[in-house]
Structures are given as C-alpha cells and as structure tokens.
Design a protein around this motif. Structure first.
Motif, PDB file in Angstrom:
ATOM      1  N   ILE A  68     -24.250  41.840  84.210  1.00 12.22           N
ATOM      2  CA  ILE A  68     -25.202  41.579  82.952  1.00 12.22           C
ATOM      3  C   ILE A  68     -26.346  42.367  82.878  1.00 12.22           C
ATOM      4  O   ILE A  68     -26.944  42.895  83.981  1.00 12.22           O
ATOM      5  CB  ILE A  68     -25.604  40.074  83.029  1.00 12.22           C
ATOM      6  N   SER A  69     -26.638  42.915  81.710  1.00 13.71           N
ATOM      7  CA  SER A  69     -27.920  43.650  81.384  1.00 13.71           C
ATOM      8  C   SER A  69     -28.625  43.229  80.139  1.00 13.71           C
ATOM      9  O   SER A  69     -27.907  42.844  79.166  1.00 13.71           O
ATOM     10  CB  SER A  69     -27.508  45.173  81.479  1.00 13.71           C
ATOM     11  N   ILE A  70     -29.614  43.466  79.916  1.00 16.49           N
ATOM     12  CA  ILE A  70     -30.497  43.118  78.693  1.00 16.49           C
ATOM     13  C   ILE A  70     -31.297  44.312  78.018  1.00 16.49           C
ATOM     14  O   ILE A  70     -31.414  45.366  78.482  1.00 16.49           O
ATOM     15  CB  ILE A  70     -31.660  42.110  78.918  1.00 16.49           C
ATOM     16  N   ASP A  71     -30.907  44.441  76.731  1.00 15.03           N
ATOM     17  CA  ASP A  71     -30.965  45.629  75.943  1.00 15.03           C
ATOM     18  C   ASP A  71     -32.584  45.698  75.451  1.00 15.03           C
ATOM     19  O   ASP A  71     -33.319  44.546  75.776  1.00 15.03           O
ATOM     20  CB  ASP A  71     -30.335  46.097  74.875  1.00 15.03           C
ATOM     21  N   ASP A 121     -28.890  52.554  78.124  1.00 16.04           N
ATOM     22  CA  ASP A 121     -29.708  53.354  77.952  1.00 16.04           C
ATOM     23  C   ASP A 121     -30.976  53.401  76.884  1.00 16.04           C
ATOM     24  O   ASP A 121     -31.127  52.027  76.359  1.00 16.04           O
ATOM     25  CB  ASP A 121     -28.981  54.870  77.534  1.00 16.04           C
ATOM     26  N   SER A 122     -31.779  54.191  76.872  1.00 17.07           N
ATOM     27  CA  SER A 122     -32.833  53.794  76.117  1.00 17.07           C
ATOM     28  C   SER A 122     -32.366  53.755  74.357  1.00 17.07           C
ATOM     29  O   SER A 122     -33.372  53.564  73.547  1.00 17.07           O
ATOM     30  CB  SER A 122     -34.055  55.058  75.908  1.00 17.07           C
ATOM     31  N   ASN A 123     -31.403  54.290  73.924  1.00 14.06           N
ATOM     32  CA  ASN A 123     -30.847  54.035  72.673  1.00 14.06           C
ATOM     33  C   ASN A 123     -29.980  52.731  72.549  1.00 14.06           C
ATOM     34  O   ASN A 123     -29.179  52.581  71.612  1.00 14.06           O
ATOM     35  CB  ASN A 123     -30.082  55.233  72.361  1.00 14.06           C
ATOM     36  N   ASN A 124     -29.960  51.980  73.221  1.00 10.82           N
ATOM     37  CA  ASN A 124     -29.120  50.461  73.469  1.00 10.82           C
ATOM     38  C   ASN A 124     -27.743  50.762  73.422  1.00 10.82           C
ATOM     39  O   ASN A 124     -26.998  49.984  73.143  1.00 10.82           O
ATOM     40  CB  ASN A 124     -29.541  49.704  72.470  1.00 10.82           C
ATOM     41  N   ARG A 125     -27.284  51.808  74.064  1.00 16.95           N
ATOM     42  CA  ARG A 125     -25.792  52.252  74.476  1.00 16.95           C
ATOM     43  C   ARG A 125     -25.431  51.908  75.779  1.00 16.95           C
ATOM     44  O   ARG A 125     -26.128  51.924  76.452  1.00 16.95           O
ATOM     45  CB  ARG A 125     -25.651  53.656  74.045  1.00 16.95           C
ATOM     46  N   ILE A 126     -24.016  51.341  75.653  1.00 20.78           N
ATOM     47  CA  ILE A 126     -23.405  50.698  76.957  1.00 20.78           C
ATOM     48  C   ILE A 126     -23.070  51.597  77.701  1.00 20.78           C
ATOM     49  O   ILE A 126     -22.013  52.434  77.430  1.00 20.78           O
ATOM     50  CB  ILE A 126     -22.466  49.386  76.627  1.00 20.78           C
ATOM     51  N   HIS A 127     -23.103  51.508  79.118  1.00 22.81           N
ATOM     52  CA  HIS A 127     -22.337  52.519  80.153  1.00 22.81           C
ATOM     53  C   HIS A 127     -21.894  51.667  81.445  1.00 22.81           C
ATOM     54  O   HIS A 127     -22.703  50.464  81.725  1.00 22.81           O
ATOM     55  CB  HIS A 127     -23.371  53.442  80.872  1.00 22.81           C
ATOM     56  N   THR A 128     -20.811  51.775  81.537  1.00 26.93           N
ATOM     57  CA  THR A 128     -20.295  50.925  82.599  1.00 26.93           C
ATOM     58  C   THR A 128     -19.358  51.732  83.489  1.00 26.93           C
ATOM     59  O   THR A 128     -18.739  52.595  83.148  1.00 26.93           O
ATOM     60  CB  THR A 128     -19.452  49.630  81.794  1.00 26.93           C
TER      61      THR A 128
END
Length: 169
Positions: A68-71, A121-128
């Motif tokens: 889990i992560s929060i934007d 990332d700082s643009n709220n794009r998801i990396h997994t």
C-alpha cells in the motif's frame, strides 16, 4: 515515547495476513491486509483514534502480498498477487471516492504479481515491481503514460527473489 504500543486493527479470524503499512504526513497509519478465511483484501486505518477496517475486494479474491502507498491527494493505492484470477498482478485505489474502491488487473500473463512493491512519484503515477514466477523474472510496471507498461528488468539466473517494501518517491 520510547515504549511500544500495540493494537489489533482487525478482529476477523485469520485477518492480518501479509500486512503492508503506509504513513501519511501526520504519521497516521494505514494498513492493507489479507484474510485467508474470506479471501478478501482489507484496508484499515486509525485516523479517528481507533482502528477501522473496510473490505476492498469481494470475497474469494484470494489476494496475497498486498503493498500500500498514499499519494499526494491522500488517496490510497494497493497492488497484490491475485491468486483467484490465474495468478495475476492486481491494483486497487480509492481515487474516485474515499469510501469506494476500484480494482483492475495490471498483468495477467503467466504466474505474475508475486511479492509486489508499490511507489508513487511526485506526479501521482504508480510504479510497481513484482516477481514473475513462471519466468523467474523481476518485473517493473508503471502507468506514467496513462496505461500500464510492464517489462522484465532481471531474468532467470540473476539471483533474484520477490521483495516487499512500500515507499513514496
């Protein structure tokens, strides 16, 4: 304060399987966890001073290894290994509404999604990243261009194994 404080977020039998933890800027805790009895993914928080849990996926989803992560907008993103849909890498978020979760599969070819890790990332794009069990490969996926793009970054023989770590970058 130098002493440990413990609490049980979920009182469900067999809850709390493979938990993943994220903190917001106010140091409030958020947990994604599985339940092996009902085979659901749960999201728990202690934002009002006591633990509250909600169901993210329907019963029988057979999720494993959530991360889990929060934007930056305070929305939550969870990746997990979905063993009910042919061993896929799945993704859920509550970006449309705090009380509503939307889920989709990121990768569905082979036995993928083992031990995923998520970062935003700082643009709220998801990396997994995750482990492709079929090909013994470490895979990386992102939605930087608006759709999911996945590729192998390490293949068999590289001495790799799955990881479980959640960070915001």
């Amino acid at each position: 304060t130098g002493t440990w404080t413990c609490a049980t977020p979920s009182s469900q039998v067999n809850g709390g399987v493979s938990p993943s933890l994220s903190l917001d800027s106010n140091n409030r805790a958020y947990i994604a966890q599985g339940n092996t009895t009902t085979e659901i993914l749960q999201y728990c928080n202690n934002t009002i001073g006591s633990w509250s849990c909600t169901t993210v996926t329907p019963a029988g989803t057979a999720m494993r290894y959530p991360s889990i992560s929060i934007d930056s907008n305070g929305k939550f993103h969870i990746v997990f290994h979905n063993s009910s849909t042919n061993l896929d890498l799945s993704y859920c978020n509550n970006t449309a509404s705090d009380n509503s979760w939307s889920c989709t599969n990121i990768e569905t070819i082979n036995s993928v999604g083992w031990h995923p890790s998520i970062a935003i990332d700082s643009n709220n794009r998801i990396h997994t990243s995750h482990f492709d069990f079929t090909n013994s490969a470490l895979r990386y996926c992102n939605n930087v261009n608006g759709s999911w793009d996945c590729h192998s970054i390490l293949n068999a023989g590289s001495g790799i194994s799955g990881t479980r770590d959640s960070k915001t970058i």
